[in-house]
Design an enzyme around this catalytic site. Structure first.
Site, PDB file in Angstrom:
ATOM      1  N   LYS A 188       0.827  -1.206   0.000  1.00 27.16           N
ATOM      2  CA  LYS A 188       0.000   0.000   0.000  1.00 27.16           C
ATOM      3  C   LYS A 188       0.866   1.264   0.000  1.00 27.16           C
ATOM      4  O   LYS A 188       0.444   2.320  -0.456  1.00 27.16           O
ATOM      5  CB  LYS A 188      -0.933   0.020   1.207  1.00 27.16           C
ATOM      6  CG  LYS A 188      -1.850  -1.198   1.359  1.00 27.16           C
ATOM      7  CD  LYS A 188      -2.812  -1.354   0.209  1.00 27.16           C
ATOM      8  CE  LYS A 188      -3.950  -2.315   0.508  1.00 27.16           C
ATOM      9  NZ  LYS A 188      -3.554  -3.741   0.544  1.00 27.16           N
TER      10      LYS A 188
HETATM   11  C1  LIG Z   1      -4.201  -4.883   0.122  1.00 28.00           C
HETATM   12  C2  LIG Z   1      -3.387  -6.110   0.037  1.00 28.00           C
HETATM   13  C3  LIG Z   1      -3.624  -7.093  -0.932  1.00 28.00           C
HETATM   14  C4  LIG Z   1      -4.769  -7.003  -1.914  1.00 28.00           C
HETATM   15  O1  LIG Z   1      -4.646  -5.923  -2.804  1.00 28.00           O
HETATM   16  P1  LIG Z   1      -5.964  -5.360  -3.555  1.00 28.00           P
HETATM   17  O2  LIG Z   1      -5.492  -4.173  -4.286  1.00 28.00           O
HETATM   18  O3  LIG Z   1      -6.925  -5.018  -2.447  1.00 28.00           O
HETATM   19  O4  LIG Z   1      -6.468  -6.439  -4.404  1.00 28.00           O
HETATM   20  C5  LIG Z   1      -2.785  -8.182  -0.969  1.00 28.00           C
HETATM   21  N1  LIG Z   1      -1.777  -8.332  -0.089  1.00 28.00           N
HETATM   22  C6  LIG Z   1      -1.527  -7.416   0.866  1.00 28.00           C
HETATM   23  C7  LIG Z   1      -0.411  -7.658   1.818  1.00 28.00           C
HETATM   24  C8  LIG Z   1      -2.303  -6.272   0.965  1.00 28.00           C
HETATM   25  O5  LIG Z   1      -2.050  -5.364   1.908  1.00 28.00           O
END
Ligand SMILES: *Cc1c(COP(=O)(O)O)cnc(C)c1O
Length: 512
Positions: free
Chosen positions: A113
């Site tokens: 993120k």
């Molecule tokens: C948010 C997240 C995901 C999923 O990503 P999306 O964009 O919501 O599909 C996968 N792995 C981790 C560690 C995340 O924080």
């Protein structure tokens, strides 16, 4: 460049889309058309640093409004908070079969993120300037664990902003919860909400959509914005790393210009993988996007049957950031495969809200079959995949990436059935540092069960010799600043936000 709503009726600039987050009619903003990146431009990216590559891709959407130089300076600053020489290392796992892992977790909160949320504050600041918005911006986020922390860290003490984060009390991992509840900064607020992530996300979406709530905030000079991947400003920086990985394969001589590659993406809200699909629409030679789900396999079933059906049990898994039934960003893909039919997209979203399911046409499904491969991994399958890769290659990965690896193995078999000699490179996106989920990772790699996360970190360190991030080790000694749990009730949640907006929520000071 203009943006339109997936549910029709609106046309806004990029800056407006970023400030507003969600379209007024509940739809998501999508670019009016996909800007193209030529092969010459992809080749030219070889000479660029990662921040320059990111600014280049962002510039295609936002350059005219926010300024190319501003984007470049913003990306430089954002990615300077990452550890290591390269913010996004591409690790070769197996040259023979062409398996690579793209590590997206070297940012300040140890999850992918950060790729977008370190940049978003800069995008938002400039977007407010060019749209003449002088209100205070209140970032409101629902989190399955990682978005919350990354938003808090990204917007901490940014003048003119506040951040309120809600996380499901039954949903997040211990390290994720600690990371959020010790958050410092004078403009932050964190609260648990009763229920799971879907409940939490639904409530937050309704707050965004509530005219009354927005009007109350407006009287205080406060305007809501979103840090979830429904905001295009969150999505855009994620498109860049797909290009960058391709360029890395080019420069290391693993592929030639124009060769196609596959990506495997551990998926929850469908933001990350959608960014990959956007990269493809912009001209990146991508063959398949593999959508990997955990036991909450709504998406895998959707890709198999063309029916999106959330009438099912919700499971808590080792990969909590993917414990999602309603994947918001799928709406953007639906809009595209329907031939940009806003009326139909709106109708399907209404069906989903009312009947908990909708289906797509055979023609639409055919498009999906060509571009995507959907799979899922059980908890055991995930553990098995993590163990196998560690045993064979000495590479330790987190549980979300483990889900992707397990689905990769199934996908590899499927494609070898079609063509035994298929050596198309596959890049698996690694979305979190293994130390963020130390107990589960330790268990997967060694069969050892420890009761305490910090003991897990220690053992995992002995086992893998990987260095644990200081920010996670320090969590042990930090007092909690936020302990609130609210009911999943719009009234209770909006009261909390209003008190926060008024400066009435004073968290426990974290520095004596
Ligand atoms: C948010 C997240 C995901 C999923 O990503 P999306 O964009 O919501 O599909 C996968 N792995 C981790 C560690 C995340 O924080």
């Amino acid at each position: 460049m203009y943006f339109i709503s997936t549910r029709g009726g609106e046309k806004v600039t990029g800056a407006q889309a970023i400030v507003q987050g969600l379209a007024k009619n509940g739809g998501l903003y999508v670019p009016e058309s996909f800007p193209q990146v030529s092969r010459e431009e992809i080749e030219a990216m070889a000479e660029m640093s990662y921040p320059e590559r990111a600014a280049f891709v962002l510039g295609k959407y936002l350059g005219d409004e926010l300024g190319e130089d501003y984007l470049k300076a913003s990306c430089e600053k954002a990615y300077s908070t990452f550890t290591g020489n390269d913010p996004v290392p591409l690790v070769k796992i197996d040259g023979e079969s062409g398996l690579y892992v793209m590590e997206l977790f070297h940012g300040p909160t140890c999850a992918f993120k950060d790729m977008a949320l370190t940049v978003l504050p800069y995008l938002l600041k400039k977007s407010c300037e060019v749209t003449g918005v002088t209100d205070e911006i209140l970032i409101l986020a629902a989190t399955s664990g990682d978005t919350g922390k990354a938003a808090l860290e990204g917007f901490r003490d940014v003048p003119g902003t506040k951040v309120a984060v809600f996380y499901p009390d039954e949903g997040v991992a211990k390290m994720q919860r600690l990371q959020m509840c010790i958050q410092d900064g004078n403009n932050v607020c964190v609260s648990a909400v009763k229920g799971n992530f879907d409940d939490c996300q639904r409530a937050v979406k309704r707050l965004f959509a509530s005219e009354e709530f927005n009007a109350t905030l407006a009287k205080k000079g406060v305007r809501l914005s979103s840090a979830n991947s429904i905001n295009f400003g969150r999505l855009a920086p994620q498109i860049a790393y797909y290009f960058s990985a391709y360029v890395d394969l080019l420069t290391s001589g693993q592929i030639e210009m124009g060769d196609t590659i596959d990506f495997v993406v551990p998926t929850g809200n469908f933001g990350d993988i959608l960014a990959g699909w956007y990269a493809k629409q912009m001209g990146l030679p991508v063959r398949k996007l593999v959508c990997a789900s955990n036991r909450n396999k709504v998406l895998a079933d959707f890709f198999a049957k063309g029916v999106y059906d959330v009438k099912r049990n919700f499971f808590r898994t080792m990969s909590p950031s993917m414990d999602i039934l309603v994947s918001s960003n799928l709406e953007r893909l639906l809009f595209e495969i329907s031939g940009r039919n806003a009326e139909l997209t709106a109708q399907r979203m209404q069906e989903l809200a009312e009947k908990k399911e909708y289906s797509i046409t055979a023609a639409e499904k055919e498009v999906l079959d060509k571009e995507f491969y959907g799979g899922f991994a059980s908890e055991d399958g995930t553990v098995e995949a993590m163990y196998e890769i560690f045993e064979e290659y000495g590479y330790a990965m987190d549980t979300h990436t483990g889900v992707a690896l397990a689905v990769y193995m199934e996908y590899k078999e499927a494609r070898e059935k079609i063509d035994e000699k298929d050596k198309t490179p596959v890049i698996v996106l690694s979305t979190a540092n293994p130390y963020k989920f130390p107990q589960d990772v330790l268990y997967a790699l060694s069969g050892n069960d420890v009761k305490d996360s910090f003991k897990g970190i220690k053992r995992l360190n002995l086992l893998t010799a990987m260095k644990p991030p200081k920010s996670l080790l320090d969590l042990r000694y930090r007092p909690l600043r936020f302990k609130t749990v609210v009911a999943n009730d719009l009234k209770k949640m909006s009261e909390l936000i209003l008190r926060f907006a008024d400066g009435e929520i004073v968290p426990v000071p974290d520095k004596e």
